[in-house]
Design an enzyme around this catalytic site. Structure first.
Site, PDB file in Angstrom:
ATOM      1  N   TYR A 141       0.818  -1.208   0.000  1.00 48.98           N
ATOM      2  CA  TYR A 141       0.000   0.000   0.000  1.00 48.98           C
ATOM      3  C   TYR A 141       0.858   1.267   0.000  1.00 48.98           C
ATOM      4  CZ  TYR A 141      -4.639  -2.032   0.938  1.00 48.98           C
ATOM      5  OH  TYR A 141      -5.832  -2.687   0.854  1.00 48.98           O
ATOM      6  N   LYS A 188       3.880 -14.805   2.090  1.00 46.78           N
ATOM      7  CA  LYS A 188       4.076 -15.493   0.807  1.00 46.78           C
ATOM      8  C   LYS A 188       5.591 -15.648   0.645  1.00 46.78           C
ATOM      9  CE  LYS A 188       2.436 -17.242  -3.053  1.00 46.78           C
ATOM     10  NZ  LYS A 188       1.623 -18.480  -3.122  1.00 46.78           N
ATOM     11  N   ASP A 220      -2.230 -18.079   0.376  1.00 43.07           N
ATOM     12  CA  ASP A 220      -3.212 -18.834  -0.419  1.00 43.07           C
ATOM     13  C   ASP A 220      -3.809 -19.973   0.401  1.00 43.07           C
ATOM     14  OD1 ASP A 220      -0.651 -19.893  -0.493  1.00 43.07           O
ATOM     15  OD2 ASP A 220      -0.698 -20.441  -2.614  1.00 43.07           O
ATOM     16  N   ASP A 244      -6.123  -7.172   4.390  1.00 45.10           N
ATOM     17  CA  ASP A 244      -7.303  -6.552   3.776  1.00 45.10           C
ATOM     18  C   ASP A 244      -8.172  -7.624   3.118  1.00 45.10           C
ATOM     19  OD1 ASP A 244      -8.977  -4.484   2.671  1.00 45.10           O
ATOM     20  OD2 ASP A 244      -7.957  -4.804   0.755  1.00 45.10           O
ATOM     21  N   ASP A 248     -11.983  -9.529   4.598  1.00 47.64           N
ATOM     22  CA  ASP A 248     -13.260  -9.554   3.853  1.00 47.64           C
ATOM     23  C   ASP A 248     -13.760 -10.987   3.726  1.00 47.64           C
ATOM     24  OD1 ASP A 248     -13.157  -6.783   3.410  1.00 47.64           O
ATOM     25  OD2 ASP A 248     -13.846  -6.984   1.333  1.00 47.64           O
TER      26      ASP A 248
END
Ligand code: IPM
Ligand code: MG
Length: 354
Positions: A141, A188, A220, A244, A248
């Site tokens: 970000y 990751k 993942d 983020d 969700d």
């Protein structure tokens, strides 16, 4: 006790859900004699329209004068032209960055009366109690960015410094100490250098917390485990972007994106509290938005910035009881449920507070 709270309703459903939370804060202030002083300010697209800036200086000054901020949502189709150099979201990102709010806490719980609303089987949901600790002021970000200037190429850079990872790791481990003593760190590291630094740093910090169990999970796989065994998680520690996305996903466990609150905090008591959901322009202005995330964000504000766990619990219990009574906004009503408005739901929370 007196405390100054700044309301930043923002865009879309933001004003509706912040208004609901304001009513709850005002009632709580009366009942518990909190002496809350509430003011409002501009952020996001609303601030761009009025002041030409998604985080105008007047809002920054009002934040500095406040003990805590309750924010609605920013963004919407009106300000989404990809060629525009200024976007509503920049206001929120600058607020997080300028006030060094590096830790974003996103608790995920499933109210017992809501287990039938999630797309997962009820038996997978009953014991879900996850705390996402999302790093909020670093990562992709905030790394170096290059827009496509006609060359047909653009880039964003995922950058992490050891010090940034260390401080968010400590927030996660400290939280795990007060909970079930487990941290799942998401990365990751099989592909990205910044994520190998992340993993090494987390391992080093973990040595100071021998009583906390730590697992590293690739992002993942984590997305899959959240659906497969959601009750197996305690604290989930994630870089900005992965946090983020995963939060969700986790909102589906609670029945809707409209259910989950968040707290963005830094070193002191100041914090910005906001629903994890966006501005939902498709339902804005119709009085049907689910105010739960905003009301629960107000509860987090009272707990973290004002040290009033008792009042926070009172609000959380009133929300839980409203759901238990069968009230449901459209997002969680299901095919046969009776749908209530934002106002009716908020009214029920207010009644049950007493
Ligand atoms: C969130 C939101 C924001 C984010 C947007 C509005 C910039 O999705 O708080 O989860 O990506 O952090
Ligand atoms: Mg988000």
């Amino acid at each position: 006790m007196t405390a100054r709270i700044l309301l930043l309703p923002g865009d879309g459903v933001g004003p509706e859900v912040v208004d609901a939370a304001r009513r709850v804060l005002e009632r709580a202030s009366e009942l518990w004699r909190l002496g809350l002083e509430l003011e409002s300010g501009l952020i996001g697209g609303a601030a761009m329209d009025m002041e030409g800036d998604p985080l105008p200086p007047s809002t920054v000054a009002a934040c500095k004068a406040a003990d805590a901020v309750l924010l609605g949502a920013v963004g919407g189709p009106r300000w989404s032209d990809p060629s525009s150099p200024v976007r509503p979201e920049q206001g929120l990102l600058r607020l997080r960055r300028d006030f060094d709010l590096f830790a974003n806490l996103r608790p995920v719980r499933v109210f017992p009366s809501m287990v039938d609303r999630a797309p997962l089987r009820a038996d997978l949901l009953s014991d879900v109690d996850i705390l996402f600790v999302r790093e909020l002021t670093g990562g992709i970000y905030f790394g170096a960015r290059q827009e496509d200037d006609g060359s047909g190429e653009a880039h964003d850079t995922m950058t992490y410094r050891t010090s940034e990872v260390e401080r968010i790791a400590r927030v996660a481990f400290e939280a795990a100490r007060r909970r079930r003593h487990r941290v799942t760190s998401v990365d990751k590291a099989n592909v990205l250098a910044s994520m190998r630094l992340w993993r090494r740093t987390i391992d080093r910090v973990a040595a100071d917390y021998p009583e906390i169990g730590l697992e590293h999970v690739l992002v993942d796989a984590c997305a899959m485990y959240l659906m497969q065994r959601p009750s197996g998680f305690d604290v989930v520690l994630a870089p900005n972007c992965f946090g983020d996305i995963l939060s969700d996903e986790a909102a589906t466990l609670a029945g809707s994106l409209g259910m989950l609150p968040s707290a963005s905090i830094g070193h002191g008591n100041f914090g910005v509290y906001e629903p994890i959901h966006g501005s939902a322009p498709d339902i804005a202005g119709r009085g049907v938005a689910n105010p739960t995330a905003a009301i629960l964000s107000a509860a987090l504000l009272l707990r973290h910035s004002l040290g009033r766990d008792d009042v926070a619990r009172g609000i959380e219990e009133a929300v839980k009881a409203s759901f238990a009574s069968g009230l449901r906004t459209a997002d969680v009503a299901g095919p046969n449920g009776r749908i209530c408005s934002t106002d009716e739901f908020t009214g029920s929370v207010l009644d049950l507070l007493e």
